[in-house]
Structures are given as C-alpha cells and as structure tokens.
Design a protein around this motif. Structure first.
Motif, PDB file in Angstrom:
ATOM      1  N   PHE A 125     -29.951 -35.458 -63.654  1.00  0.00           N
ATOM      2  CA  PHE A 125     -31.334 -35.198 -64.058  1.00  0.00           C
ATOM      3  C   PHE A 125     -31.996 -34.134 -63.194  1.00  0.00           C
ATOM      4  O   PHE A 125     -32.771 -33.319 -63.688  1.00  0.00           O
ATOM      5  N   GLY A 126     -31.694 -34.126 -61.911  1.00  0.00           N
ATOM      6  CA  GLY A 126     -32.260 -33.098 -61.044  1.00  0.00           C
ATOM      7  C   GLY A 126     -31.373 -31.878 -60.893  1.00  0.00           C
ATOM      8  O   GLY A 126     -31.858 -30.745 -60.822  1.00  0.00           O
ATOM      9  N   LEU A 127     -30.045 -32.112 -60.876  1.00  0.00           N
ATOM     10  CA  LEU A 127     -29.127 -31.046 -60.477  1.00  0.00           C
ATOM     11  C   LEU A 127     -28.764 -30.091 -61.603  1.00  0.00           C
ATOM     12  O   LEU A 127     -28.503 -28.907 -61.353  1.00  0.00           O
ATOM     13  N   VAL A 128     -28.735 -30.568 -62.850  1.00  0.00           N
ATOM     14  CA  VAL A 128     -28.444 -29.653 -63.956  1.00  0.00           C
ATOM     15  C   VAL A 128     -29.545 -28.588 -64.072  1.00  0.00           C
ATOM     16  O   VAL A 128     -29.251 -27.383 -64.100  1.00  0.00           O
ATOM     17  N   PRO A 129     -30.826 -28.980 -64.147  1.00  0.00           N
ATOM     18  CA  PRO A 129     -31.872 -27.949 -64.166  1.00  0.00           C
ATOM     19  C   PRO A 129     -31.852 -27.063 -62.924  1.00  0.00           C
ATOM     20  O   PRO A 129     -32.108 -25.853 -63.024  1.00  0.00           O
ATOM     21  N   ALA A 130     -31.561 -27.650 -61.760  1.00  0.00           N
ATOM     22  CA  ALA A 130     -31.520 -26.848 -60.531  1.00  0.00           C
ATOM     23  C   ALA A 130     -30.455 -25.768 -60.631  1.00  0.00           C
ATOM     24  O   ALA A 130     -30.686 -24.604 -60.268  1.00  0.00           O
ATOM     25  N   ALA A 131     -29.275 -26.138 -61.130  1.00  0.00           N
ATOM     26  CA  ALA A 131     -28.199 -25.156 -61.273  1.00  0.00           C
ATOM     27  C   ALA A 131     -28.612 -24.046 -62.234  1.00  0.00           C
ATOM     28  O   ALA A 131     -28.341 -22.858 -61.986  1.00  0.00           O
ATOM     29  N   LEU A 132     -29.282 -24.398 -63.323  1.00  0.00           N
ATOM     30  CA  LEU A 132     -29.718 -23.405 -64.300  1.00  0.00           C
ATOM     31  C   LEU A 132     -30.800 -22.495 -63.736  1.00  0.00           C
ATOM     32  O   LEU A 132     -30.993 -21.374 -64.227  1.00  0.00           O
ATOM     33  N   CYS A 133     -31.510 -22.968 -62.711  1.00  0.00           N
ATOM     34  CA  CYS A 133     -32.531 -22.146 -62.038  1.00  0.00           C
ATOM     35  C   CYS A 133     -31.931 -21.289 -60.932  1.00  0.00           C
ATOM     36  O   CYS A 133     -32.659 -20.584 -60.225  1.00  0.00           O
ATOM     37  N   GLY A 134     -30.625 -21.371 -60.740  1.00  0.00           N
ATOM     38  CA  GLY A 134     -29.973 -20.543 -59.734  1.00  0.00           C
ATOM     39  C   GLY A 134     -29.942 -21.144 -58.347  1.00  0.00           C
ATOM     40  O   GLY A 134     -29.610 -20.447 -57.375  1.00  0.00           O
ATOM     41  N   VAL A 135     -30.251 -22.439 -58.214  1.00  0.00           N
ATOM     42  CA  VAL A 135     -30.207 -23.088 -56.904  1.00  0.00           C
ATOM     43  C   VAL A 135     -28.751 -23.316 -56.506  1.00  0.00           C
ATOM     44  O   VAL A 135     -27.943 -23.807 -57.306  1.00  0.00           O
ATOM     45  N   ASP A 136     -28.412 -22.971 -55.287  1.00  0.00           N
ATOM     46  CA  ASP A 136     -27.076 -23.227 -54.751  1.00  0.00           C
ATOM     47  C   ASP A 136     -27.003 -24.718 -54.413  1.00  0.00           C
ATOM     48  O   ASP A 136     -27.626 -25.186 -53.448  1.00  0.00           O
ATOM     49  N   LEU A 137     -26.236 -25.458 -55.196  1.00  0.00           N
ATOM     50  CA  LEU A 137     -26.201 -26.911 -55.042  1.00  0.00           C
ATOM     51  C   LEU A 137     -25.399 -27.372 -53.831  1.00  0.00           C
ATOM     52  O   LEU A 137     -25.600 -28.494 -53.359  1.00  0.00           O
ATOM     53  N   VAL A 138     -24.509 -26.552 -53.335  1.00  0.00           N
ATOM     54  CA  VAL A 138     -23.645 -26.988 -52.232  1.00  0.00           C
ATOM     55  C   VAL A 138     -24.455 -27.358 -50.991  1.00  0.00           C
ATOM     56  O   VAL A 138     -24.328 -28.483 -50.473  1.00  0.00           O
ATOM     57  N   PRO A 139     -25.300 -26.468 -50.452  1.00  0.00           N
ATOM     58  CA  PRO A 139     -26.063 -26.870 -49.261  1.00  0.00           C
ATOM     59  C   PRO A 139     -27.065 -27.991 -49.543  1.00  0.00           C
ATOM     60  O   PRO A 139     -27.351 -28.799 -48.648  1.00  0.00           O
ATOM     61  N   VAL A 140     -27.598 -28.075 -50.760  1.00  0.00           N
ATOM     62  CA  VAL A 140     -28.527 -29.158 -51.099  1.00  0.00           C
ATOM     63  C   VAL A 140     -27.817 -30.507 -51.016  1.00  0.00           C
ATOM     64  O   VAL A 140     -28.312 -31.458 -50.399  1.00  0.00           O
ATOM     65  N   LEU A 141     -26.637 -30.597 -51.639  1.00  0.00           N
ATOM     66  CA  LEU A 141     -25.905 -31.860 -51.621  1.00  0.00           C
ATOM     67  C   LEU A 141     -25.297 -32.133 -50.247  1.00  0.00           C
ATOM     68  O   LEU A 141     -25.201 -33.297 -49.831  1.00  0.00           O
TER      69      LEU A 141
END
Length: 580
Positions: free
Chosen positions: A213-229
């Motif tokens: 719910f949070g990470l799919v939109p974040a990825a589509l916004c160009g957020v680098d998920l690796v450092p977040v997770l």
C-alpha cells in the motif's frame, strides 16, 4: 544508513513515564509484539484471534525487501508505457503513507507526477481529472476490503471517463492494491487491470505503510526503496526483544504517549520542520484510530506551524520531528520554552529522508505499546463502521424519497446556515449568528479540543482560510484545534471522535457545489454522497451527546469560508482579548 535519533524529556510526567516504561518492560511488551502474542492487549480468546491476524506488519519487511526488484521494474514498465501521471484512488491507510512519500521525497525527472483523490467532493473529483492527462495516467485503486464506497465510486467514474475519451481497453490504465480474495481483486481480474498487488491479509490499513500500500506508489514516484526498507529493518533490529529494553526507543515512545494520555496530557502535538509535516498527518491517523476507543485515547494534533505556547502548555505533550538540513529555528525556540515550563517533549531527528522507513516502523511499534498502556486494542476500529452504516441508510432513504434529511436550520445569515440536533438547537436558539457561535464556544471545558471537519475540496484556497480560522480559534479560546477534511478524516482520526475521550467539540462544514457529477451505476451524485457522509457522521456525534454544529455555506466554499472566518473572528474578539 543511520537511524533517526530520539530524546525524551518527560517534564512534569517524569514519574508516570518511568512507571509505564517499567511496566511495559516487566510485561515483556516488545517480545509479545514480535511473536504476535495478543495477551499484551486482551485475555478474551475470541478477540485474541482477531488481534493475531493484525500483526503482520512486524514481519512484512523481509517480504517487501525481496519484492524491491519487482516494484522497481514495474515502475520502469510504467515509464516505458508513457504513463506520466499517477493518480491514487484510496482512503485513510491506503492513501496517507503514499502521500508522505510523494510530498517528502524530491521527484526524479523520469518518474510519474503523483496525484491523490481521497474526497467525494465534486470539485475535488473534477480537479483530479483536470490535473492529469487521462491517456497518460496510471490509476491506482487501493483498498484492503475492496468495498470502500469512496474508492469504488472513484473507480467507476474514471473507468467511465476513459471510455468516453475513447481510451480502450480501460483495464491497463488501472492497477489494484488489495487483499487476496477481496471484491477489488475480483474486479481487477474481471476488468484486466495492468497489475494487481495482493497485500498480506494480516495487516490493517493504518499499519500498511511499509507494505504494498505504501511501497507501490512510492516506487512509481521514483523513491529508492532500498534505503527506506534498510532503515526500517535496522529500526526493527534496534527495537527487537534482543535489544536493551531500557533504551528501546519504540518502547520509550509508547510509554511516553500512554503515560501522557493517562495523566490528563492526552493532546499530542505533532510539530515538525517543513519537510516532515506530511509525516505528522500519517502519525495522526495511526495514533488516533489505534488508541481512540473505550473513552480513552491520545488526541494527536497535526498541521503546519506551531500552535500558541499557551495551548501547548495545557494538558498536552509534544512530539517534535526534525529533518537534517531543514529549517528548525522556530521549532527549536518553541521547544526550549516548553521544556523550561515542564511540558513533556519527545524530540526525533531524521538524518535523511530514507530514515522515514525506520520512523514508520517505530511509530507502529510505539502505538501498539501505547495501546497496552491504555488497556485497549490498538488494531480494531469499532466506531468507524457506524458512520458508514449511517451514510448507507441515508442514501437508501434518499433514493426512495428523493430528499436528503438535512434537518431544519437554526438560522440563516450571510450565506451561512446552521444546523444542530434538537437538544443542542434549543439550547443555542438565538436570532444572531455571532451569538450562536458565542454560546457554542462557551460550552468548552478545561481539557477540551475543537475539531473543524470540512466537507470541501482540499485546495489551496480552502486550506488557507481553514488554517487561519484554526489559528484564531486556538489563540482566542486557548484550545487545541484539529482540522480534518471529510470524508478523509472518517477513515483515520474519526474513530477517536466517536470512541475516544469525551472532550471533543465539533464544527462540521458543508458547502453548496457549483457543479455536481453523477456516479456511474449509482442513483446519487458525488455531492449527495458527500452530504450523506457529513450527515451520517453528525448523527453519530449527536447520538453520543457530543457538542456539534453543522454550518452549511450556501454560496459555496470559496466565498463561504471567508465569510465564516470573518464571522467567527468577530465573535471571538467580542468574547475576550486574544491570548498573550
């Protein structure tokens, strides 16, 4: 990657804070949360099973970390398909974390422009459509149950708009984020959505920031998920049962919130440097919906700016959120004054934006611990469904009779109509609007708060007028003033209003619409749905004897909010000089 740092200054709550922290340590609260042991919150076997099925957020990080390549590649596929606008259709826990990601992280030039629709106001729906190019838009339909009336209405509207704009087939313009087996999952299959992300079913909406719910939109916004997770996983390790309990920052934060609420300091002011204001809104819904029940709860107060120190000092605690490099001068000055006066303060410092991952996880753990301190279940929302049921009944009656039961106005003046339940209407009966507001505000008691619940489009003009009104009310009444937009607030902090402490006063604001739009497949419009939601929530408040007024702006929100603010400011000036 560095974790955020946290410092607790219990102030006048020193003894209570230490007592609750020690009790959580003795009860091995962290160990019970990690092993999903419901005995921390209940001894009822039936209820325990429900709680066990709501703790998946503790372990979901590993699964999501493994999904990063899939999410990153999906974002690239969307980019290659030429979909440049991302429009999220969702409410509450399905929308607030994506909003934090979109507003906090800078948008890379090759990522999609993010838009959010979490309102049934016709103006908001039309504004969302105008903000995007439909042919180049990916629409995210996000709902755990898949039956959320607002989200389904949005889906049917945009599906129809795609058809009318000869964009065919419509399915590839949509993706779904939902639970396996949900109504939305079936809808997505039947209509050939581009992709469906099935979230673990054991995660409640407000605890879903670090899931699909949070990470799919974040990825589509160009957020680098690796450092977040990575940040979230490091925080999980730092707060785990293997870490020293006395220095566990999630446990400290939970004890801080719980002790404050038990010791008549239940207003938790979420003050932040500019970049972290959206995080405060997410924390507000997490804490309010989790703790506001059984007549108890933490009352979070989020928003831009810093409230008057007189308000902060009375019956309140403060959580201060700082981002490294952000302007913190005003925040630092205010905190020094508050700590010198014994106001309980927890200061949180994020080294960078990726540390949001750790903060999401820490606040989830802390809120669960605060629920244990208060003796409530932080994973249910017993009063949210009531307003939904009221709305459904009002719409059913409307379809039969053709009339919305808005009631009889107490008075009408300068384009403002005022409504109340019969008992309060008789009590406030007066020929002048200013006198009516004066009588209503005079009902306040020490420790009360006032909530402005605005069923209007959440645009810049409305926000400016409502924030000005909020500031004036806080200054003149020395009162904590909360601001929420309907029906958005009903899916988050609305639980607190019905189930939390009996200290709330409510000013519900509705407005006439310049234009209304039908909902495909329904026998009512978006404007009629919005009005039914406002009336249904008013009914819930009245049933509990909550002091509540509804003001209806007959000339629309733009002119009406200006007039409402002026009228209330005149009333406040006549009541007493401004504080300070």
């Amino acid at each position: 990657m560095s974790l955020s740092t946290q410092s607790v200054f219990p102030g006048r709550l020193e003894a209570a804070y230490r007592r609750e922290l020690e009790r959580l340590i003795q009860e091995t609260a962290i160990a019970k949360i990690w092993r999903k042991d419901p005995s921390l919150w209940t001894s009822d076997a039936g209820h325990a099973q429900v709680i066990t099925n709501r703790l998946g957020w503790v372990s979901v990080l590993d699964e999501m970390r493994a999904q990063v390549p899939r999410l990153t590649e999906f974002a690239r596929q969307v980019e290659r398909a030429g979909l440049r606008d991302i429009l999220l259709l969702g409410m509450g826990g399905s929308s607030l974390a994506p909003e934090v990601f979109a507003l906090t992280f800078p948008r890379p030039p090759d990522s999609g422009r993010f838009h959010l629709l979490d309102s049934t106001d016709p103006g908001a729906v039309l504004a969302a459509e105008r903000a995007v190019v439909l042919r180049r838009t990916l629409l995210i339909v996000a709902s755990k149950s898949g039956k959320t009336v607002e989200t389904l209405s949005h889906y049917f509207y945009f599906h129809r708009r795609l058809y009318l704009n000869r964009i065919s087939p419509q399915g590839p313009s949509f993706i779904a984020i939902t639970d396996e087996g949900s109504h939305l999952a079936r809808l997505a299959t039947e209509n050939d959505f581009r992709e469906t992300f099935l979230n673990p079913a054991d995660i409640g909406g407000r605890y879903s920031a670090l899931s699909y719910f949070g990470l799919v939109p974040a990825a589509l916004c160009g957020v680098d998920l690796v450092p977040v997770l990575d940040s979230a996983m490091q925080m999980r390790e730092a707060c785990a049962p293997s870490a020293a309990a006395e220095t566990n920052i999630a446990l400290q934060l939970g004890a801080f919130m719980g002790a404050a609420a038990k010791e008549s300091s239940d207003k938790l002011f979420l003050v932040a440097t500019p970049a972290l204001v959206p995080l405060g809104n997410w924390i507000e819904q997490l804490v309010a919906e989790s703790t506001g029940k059984e007549g108890k709860g933490v009352v979070p107060v989020a928003g831009p700016g810093i409230p008057p120190r007189e308000v902060l000092a009375e019956g309140s605690a403060v959580a201060a959120l700082r981002l490294e490099g952000d302007d913190s001068a005003a925040l630092d000055a205010a905190l020094e004054q508050l700590k010198s006066r014994g106001v309980p303060v927890v200061e949180i410092h994020l080294a960078d934006r990726a540390a949001l991952g750790g903060e999401f996880f820490k606040w989830e753990v802390a809120t669960a611990a605060a629920g244990a301190v208060l003796g409530i279940d932080p994973f249910d929302e017993p009063n949210v469904q009531e307003s939904k049921d009221n709305t459904a009944r009002l719409l059913e009656n409307f379809q039969t009779s053709g009339e919305m039961p808005a009631g009889k106005s107490l008075l009408s003046e300068s384009g403002i109509e005022v409504y109340a339940d019969d008992a309060r209407g008789k009590k406030l009966s007066t020929p002048r609007l200013s006198e009516l507001f004066r009588a209503f505000f005079s009902e306040r008691r020490p420790g009360d708060y006032l909530a402005l619940l605005a069923y209007v489009e959440r645009d810049d003009a409305s926000a400016r007028q409502l924030e000005l009104l909020r500031t004036r009310l806080a200054e003149h009444l020395c009162l904590s003033v909360l601001l929420g937009y309907g029906p958005r607030y009903m899916h988050s902090i609305g639980q607190l209003y019905k189930g939390g402490p009996a200290s709330g006063m409510f000013l519900v604001i509705t407005a006439a619409h310049a234009a209304d739009i039908p909902i495909p497949g329904a026998e009512y419009t978006f404007g009629q749905l919005e009005m039914a939601q406002a009336l249904g929530d008013m009914e819930s408040l009245a049933r509990r004897g909550k002091p509540a007024l509804r003001v209806h702006l007959t000339r629309g929100a733009a002119a009406g909010l200006v007039e409402l603010r002026r009228t209330i400011e005149h009333t406040l000036t006549a009541m007493r000089p401004a504080a300070g």
